[in-house]
Design a protein around this motif. Structure first.
Motif, PDB file in Angstrom:
ATOM      1  N   UNK A  98      79.690  60.501  64.156  1.00 51.76           N
ATOM      2  CA  UNK A  98      80.355  59.332  63.431  1.00 51.76           C
ATOM      3  C   UNK A  98      80.151  57.871  64.079  1.00 51.76           C
ATOM      4  N   UNK A  99      79.956  56.856  63.205  1.00 55.25           N
ATOM      5  CA  UNK A  99      79.691  55.543  63.388  1.00 55.25           C
ATOM      6  C   UNK A  99      80.925  55.103  64.378  1.00 55.25           C
ATOM      7  N   UNK A 100      80.625  53.840  65.137  1.00 54.25           N
ATOM      8  CA  UNK A 100      81.633  53.055  65.631  1.00 54.25           C
ATOM      9  C   UNK A 100      81.128  51.526  65.339  1.00 54.25           C
ATOM     10  N   UNK A 101      82.370  50.744  65.028  1.00 53.96           N
ATOM     11  CA  UNK A 101      82.170  49.314  64.625  1.00 53.96           C
ATOM     12  C   UNK A 101      81.707  48.707  66.127  1.00 53.96           C
ATOM     13  N   UNK A 102      80.584  47.985  66.022  1.00 53.87           N
ATOM     14  CA  UNK A 102      80.043  46.968  67.325  1.00 53.87           C
ATOM     15  C   UNK A 102      79.706  47.966  68.360  1.00 53.87           C
ATOM     16  N   UNK A 103      79.514  49.318  68.056  1.00 53.47           N
ATOM     17  CA  UNK A 103      78.860  49.952  69.140  1.00 53.47           C
ATOM     18  C   UNK A 103      77.443  49.500  69.846  1.00 53.47           C
ATOM     19  N   UNK A 104      77.283  49.392  71.039  1.00 53.01           N
ATOM     20  CA  UNK A 104      75.986  48.765  71.525  1.00 53.01           C
ATOM     21  C   UNK A 104      76.137  47.211  71.328  1.00 53.01           C
ATOM     22  N   UNK A 105      77.018  46.270  70.786  1.00 52.27           N
ATOM     23  CA  UNK A 105      76.895  44.982  70.809  1.00 52.27           C
ATOM     24  C   UNK A 105      77.485  44.207  71.848  1.00 52.27           C
ATOM     25  N   UNK A 106      77.271  42.903  72.163  1.00 56.15           N
ATOM     26  CA  UNK A 106      77.901  42.518  73.294  1.00 56.15           C
ATOM     27  C   UNK A 106      79.036  41.610  72.754  1.00 56.15           C
ATOM     28  N   UNK A 107      79.949  41.369  73.635  1.00 58.12           N
ATOM     29  CA  UNK A 107      81.057  40.587  72.941  1.00 58.12           C
ATOM     30  C   UNK A 107      80.883  39.252  72.739  1.00 58.12           C
TER      31      UNK A 107
ATOM     32  N   UNK B  79      72.632  63.040  71.913  1.00 56.74           N
ATOM     33  CA  UNK B  79      72.778  62.000  70.893  1.00 56.74           C
ATOM     34  C   UNK B  79      72.515  60.733  71.418  1.00 56.74           C
ATOM     35  N   UNK B  80      72.961  60.338  72.504  1.00 51.57           N
ATOM     36  CA  UNK B  80      72.885  59.101  73.234  1.00 51.57           C
ATOM     37  C   UNK B  80      71.638  58.556  73.545  1.00 51.57           C
ATOM     38  N   UNK B  81      70.845  59.638  74.171  1.00 51.41           N
ATOM     39  CA  UNK B  81      69.566  59.352  74.735  1.00 51.41           C
ATOM     40  C   UNK B  81      68.377  59.178  73.680  1.00 51.41           C
TER      41      UNK B  81
ATOM     42  N   UNK C 126      74.648  57.056  68.164  1.00 50.03           N
ATOM     43  CA  UNK C 126      73.792  55.835  68.868  1.00 50.03           C
ATOM     44  C   UNK C 126      72.602  55.734  68.049  1.00 50.03           C
ATOM     45  N   UNK C 127      72.352  55.868  66.760  1.00 50.26           N
ATOM     46  CA  UNK C 127      71.179  55.690  66.126  1.00 50.26           C
ATOM     47  C   UNK C 127      70.446  57.074  66.055  1.00 50.26           C
ATOM     48  N   UNK C 128      71.199  58.075  66.222  1.00 49.75           N
ATOM     49  CA  UNK C 128      70.660  59.554  66.496  1.00 49.75           C
ATOM     50  C   UNK C 128      69.924  59.946  64.860  1.00 49.75           C
TER      51      UNK C 128
END
Length: 632
Positions: A334-343, A310-312, A433-435
């Motif tokens: 499932x989704x995760x809030x702020x997954x892949x986003x910079x702090x 799923x990630x790749x 991850x956008x899968x």
């Protein structure tokens, strides 16, 4: 150990601070502010998801005002127990029991080294040449190393690779990252590490582990490029003789205690498809990703849709000519809030200048897992009313089903082939991850017919279709039931641990000890990963290291040379474990017991995880049952 550099607060204006607070976890903000002020208006506020606009503005404005006067680097001292418990109850708006309090009180990491143990009355004189050998320098090996550092016990870490990091050193496929928020996927003794992203990429995790290894002394005690081949217990001397493969041949090392920290992802699963060995194209297991692999313009098969597959997918689909996704089994993703986003810079400032926010953010991020055990227990009354498993699990199922519809633009063909027929949480949860979105691309095709064979042209499925591919990425996982493999561990009377486990698969006492193998511990061993009750895995590595530390401390303080679990205690524990596991969704027909990361399908029993309610398992791992052990 190196000390952390001091930081100073940079002056910022109220607009910047307001942005910081509004971007932050408002539950953590609420608790941190109340920690400092005891403001009754803040005390009366509900949790973040229940705040109305006026309540949200009250919290934000009061926090901004406090920070304008008080912002500064630093961390509060741990409050006295009654106050700490009050704050923890206030954080979740629930009264916890004693069992929960004891298991959660270290989560905020106010103390310098949570979950570690110390000598009872000062360090005794150690036997001449006493040494602990730690096998592996990933998260669990470094956790064991810090425990030995704090006790002042000589130790050596044997690492098969040329750098620390364990599975994070080995895995380098596109967009690899943690699937739990980084603030919970870290050691509690390293305060406020400056993660640049909410969910750290693999490279960031490798940098973190190298930082930990160097800062706390483990790096200098590590022998890299040392691959353990055989460990033999010398009963006459109560010493383990280790044989490690090195670039210069076999090296023999002796240790009084062995702590295995090799993890569960050391042995990749080999595809057994007909024709696979003769396939002329490239084949890649994600754990052996070629550094120079350029997949632009290629026709690629991704076999598997677990966490790695799923990630790749998404980054590969953006560059490849065509991607065929071979779905081996349906997953709840499932989704995760702020997954892949910079702090954001504002949140980074808040972490550095709002004392206590880092601590309470850790707690609130983990608190979301406190009730996962509820997902695993059946509710017969709910089922009698037409429900599937229980109310909370069915609600999650509905949410994830709607998410699939949303992400696939309600494509009926995709939806029908994606929605699982089993309950969530009966398999390892997978993070999106956008899968799903990648499956809607013109150059991506989902294949659900089983693979029959590899051919010179590509991959043939059961319906006779041949998919022409240049490269096959076999994201089919690891042989997770092969604990401690391929090294041989020879205990009392020449017993090999793999032979001992041949009857019904790998087992252990509290996931860490095996009878006939004195002075040997496993971190992340059989039935170790908790299914519920909160806390991230690095915390458990520290808990398990602390358990081993307790036993080593008592052995040395009593002038003894061996500690071992009794066969009776081992058998009683595993009988109770199987009984507890039988109650859970993972072993039920409404789950997915036949094709499951958690289940040993050969022996039809729970293999990876501890079935206990998380706080109860924490008690088992911290309150030693000395009658179950022999110290001689």
């Amino acid at each position: 150990m190196e000390s952390s550099p001091e930081t100073t607060a940079e002056p910022v204006g109220p607009e910047f601070i307001r942005r910081a607070v509004e971007l932050a976890d408002l539950d953590a903000v609420r608790v941190a502010l109340f920690h400092h002020t005891d403001d009754p208006e803040i005390e009366a506020l509900p949790r973040m998801l229940e705040l109305d606009d006026d309540q949200r503005e009250l919290l934000v404005s009061k926090t901004v005002a406090w920070l304008l006067e008080n912002a500064a680097p630093g961390m509060p001292e741990e409050p006295p127990q009654p106050r700490l418990r009050q704050l923890m109850n206030f954080a979740t708006k629930e009264e916890m029991g004693d069992l929960e309090f004891e298991s959660r009180r270290e989560l905020m990491a106010f103390k310098p080294f949570p979950w570690t143990v110390d000598w009872t009355d000062g360090k005794p004189e150690l036997p001449e040449g006493f040494q602990v050998a730690i096998i592996g320098s990933g998260f669990s090996g470094l956790a064991a190393g810090i425990q030995m550092e704090l006790l002042g016990i000589p130790y050596v870490i044997l690492e098969r690779r040329s750098e620390p990091g364990g599975t994070w050193s080995r895995h380098r496929y596109p967009d690899i990252r943690v699937d739990t928020i980084s603030i919970t996927y870290e050691f509690a003794f390293e305060k406020n590490y400056p993660w640049p992203e909410y969910f750290g990429k693999g490279q960031l995790v490798r940098e973190y582990l190298l930082h930990i290894s160097r800062k706390y002394g483990m790096y200098d005690n590590t022998r890299f490029d040392h691959d353990l081949k055989r460990a033999t217990y010398d009963e006459g001397r109560d010493v383990w003789v280790l044989e490690a493969g090195t670039p210069d041949g076999i090296e023999t090392i002796e240790a009084n205690v062995v702590i295995n920290a090799v993890g569960a992802f050391a042995n990749q699963r080999t595809p057994n498809f007909e024709g696979f060995e003769d396939f002329p194209g490239r084949t890649i297991h994600p754990s052996q990703w070629p550094e120079d692999y350029d997949y632009r313009g290629e026709r690629i098969a991704v076999v598997g849709n677990g966490s790695t597959g799923v990630q790749l997918l998404s980054p590969i689909a953006e560059e490849a000519e065509q991607v065929y996704v071979f779905q081996r089994s349906k997953q709840w993703i499932s989704p995760r809030p702020k997954y892949g986003q910079p702090i954001e810079p504002e949140v980074r400032w808040l972490l550095d200048n709002f004392p206590g926010y880092w601590n309470w953010w850790r707690y609130m991020a983990i608190a979301a897992l406190f009730k996962t055990h509820d997902q695993l227990i059946p509710d017969e009354e709910w089922q009698a009313q037409g429900g599937y498993w229980n109310e909370v699990n069915d609600q999650l199922r509905s949410f994830l089903t709607n998410y699939i519809h949303e992400q696939t633009d309600n494509d009926p063909d995709l939806v029908d082939r994606l929605i699982p027929d089993y309950a969530p949480f009966s398999r390892r949860p997978v993070v999106d991850n956008g899968w799903y979105r990648a499956l809607t691309r013109d150059n991506v095709e989902l294949i659900t017919d089983p693979i029959v064979r590899f051919t010179p042209e590509g991959i043939e499925t059961e319906d006779g279709t041949v998919y022409e591919v240049d490269t096959a990425i076999t994201a089919i996982g690891f042989e997770i039931v092969q604990f401690l493999y391929p090294a041989d561990y020879i205990g009392r009377d020449g017993l090999n641990v793999h032979d001992f486990w041949a009857k019904d698969g790998p087992r252990a006492y509290i996931s860490m000890m095996v009878p006939n193998f004195p002075n040997m511990f496993m971190l992340y061993g059989p039935n170790s990963q908790p299914l519920s009750g909160g806390t991230g895995l690095p915390i458990w590595y520290q808990v398990w290291s602390g358990y081993a530390g307790q036993l080593i401390v008592r052995m040395l303080e009593e002038g003894k040379s061996s500690v071992e679990v009794t066969m009776d205690a081992y058998e009683r524990y595993n009988e109770a474990l199987d009984k507890e596991a039988s109650k859970l969704l993972l072993m039920h027909e409404m789950g997915s017991p036949g094709n499951n990361y958690y289940v040993n399908s050969t022996h039809n029993r729970l293999q990876m995880s501890a079935p206990w309610y998380g706080p109860e398992y924490h008690r088992l791992c911290t309150e030693v049952e000395w009658d179950d052990l022999e110290i001689t």
